[in-house]
Scaffold this active site. Sequence first.
Site, short mmCIF file in Angstrom:
data_model
loop_
_atom_site.label_atom_id
_atom_site.label_comp_id
_atom_site.label_asym_id
_atom_site.label_seq_id
_atom_site.Cartn_x
_atom_site.Cartn_y
_atom_site.Cartn_z
N LYS A 18 46.16 30.38 35.54
CA LYS A 18 46.31 30.90 36.91
C LYS A 18 46.38 29.81 37.97
CE LYS A 18 42.74 33.52 35.99
NZ LYS A 18 41.72 34.56 35.84
N ASP A 64 36.09 37.73 32.03
CA ASP A 64 36.11 38.97 32.83
C ASP A 64 36.51 40.21 32.01
OD1 ASP A 64 38.64 37.82 32.66
OD2 ASP A 64 39.28 38.44 34.65
#
Length: 452
Positions: free
Chosen positions: A150, A186
């Site tokens: 990311k 996550d």
Amino acid sequence: MQAGEFIEGLRRDFLLTTDDLKKIAEDFHGEMRRGLAGGRSSLKMLPSHIDCATGGESGDFLAIDLGGTNLRVLQVNLCGRGKARIERVRKFRIPESATHGRGEDLFDFIAKSIGVFTKKTGAVRRMGFTFSFPFEQDGAASGRLIGWTKGFSATGVVGRDVAALLRDAFHRNSVDKIEIAALMNDAVGTLVAGSYTDRRCDIAAIFGTGTNACYRERAAGIGKLKKSPADEGGHMIVNIEWGNFDRLPLNRYDLALDAETINPKCQIFEKMISGMYLKKIAAKIIEDMILQKIIFGGRIPARLADDFGTGDMSAIELDRAKGLPKTRSILRRLGAANSSTDERKAIRDVCNVVSGRAARASAAALFAVVTWIDPGLADRHTLAMDGTLFEKYPKFKGRVSAALKDLDPNKSSNIRMIHAKDGSGIGAAIAAAVAAKKSSNLFCDMSIRGTR
Ligand code: BGC
């Protein structure tokens, strides 16, 4: 060439037929198998050493969630019986200097933010840490970062234990007495949270800035585990790290985008489906249309490459009013002062094609994971989902469901997707509760043994 002809060609380039989806799911199984065995695979299949929740976990815990653009700090009250309440939450925007600078600065930023938050929370000191990147774990409370995704690039973190780096930052910043009881991805946090409320929940997926999924696996099925399956408690969640899956049909836009990223040839699936990249693919296509003088008289809007966002794509796809006024104002903001209705419709088609493929490819991967657990789809499965794309992108969920139906018209109704809002934060608190219970059981065991 006319816009209509261009869009037709584009639809062909981005088409994923049901057979394509089946092939993707089949290849996905092959990569899962190799990854679990510790062989060469684009799927890392990382053992989390954390199992799904029982629903009975209780107490007050801190949780932090370091993901894409924000750090979230939460205080969570677990009431047991599958009920959790977020008592307090605060978002801290991660400065660019922390994501792209020295790792120490990133961890100092996290420690300071927690320090600010805990000034008010007082006694709650046990914390679950959600770290939304791939890391390798030997146990539930530590993990070495394998590589950034990311767009993060903070130095001195890859290969290091991120829990230890945070503890060091606590010392440097005089943030006292916080215990990092559990560290998790996550997706893993989201599954823990989903299973807290629903015992059928055995898969979680994130569709946000990045993308990933995890599922509950038998420890005996994870060939690469170092300890015996019994010592590992029978089952654990495996973080697939599916963003890196690479058995996919790529077109010229995918290849051009990949070549421009800081991690070429990595995270190929993520670059096809996640929020961080969808807007870039769409911008590339729009640019191509302009260069071919199909729209905007060959002039590229100055802010198209940098300012076009996934939120814009959502708004454009929802723009059904006559003349597409919302699209017009987005284009103005990007620097295209005048656009015709047909040009705006062509832009809407581009968004539709790009997001439509993302939803279908996502469905193929989800289908692969469910059928890995349950090949005949004999049982019902709840999938805990989170991320802005899932939550906010128009029709994303519906398109995923439709593609799942294409893949198995009779049994896809056994797959239920739920939105696990704030799942990763709540899941971190639950995992901290599990770890706290384990350490107190261990303490009891030791004291019982000691008295014998
Ligand atoms: C990361 C995963 C994470 C996902 C969603 C990806 O870029 O590699 O670890 O779960 O983003 O946040």
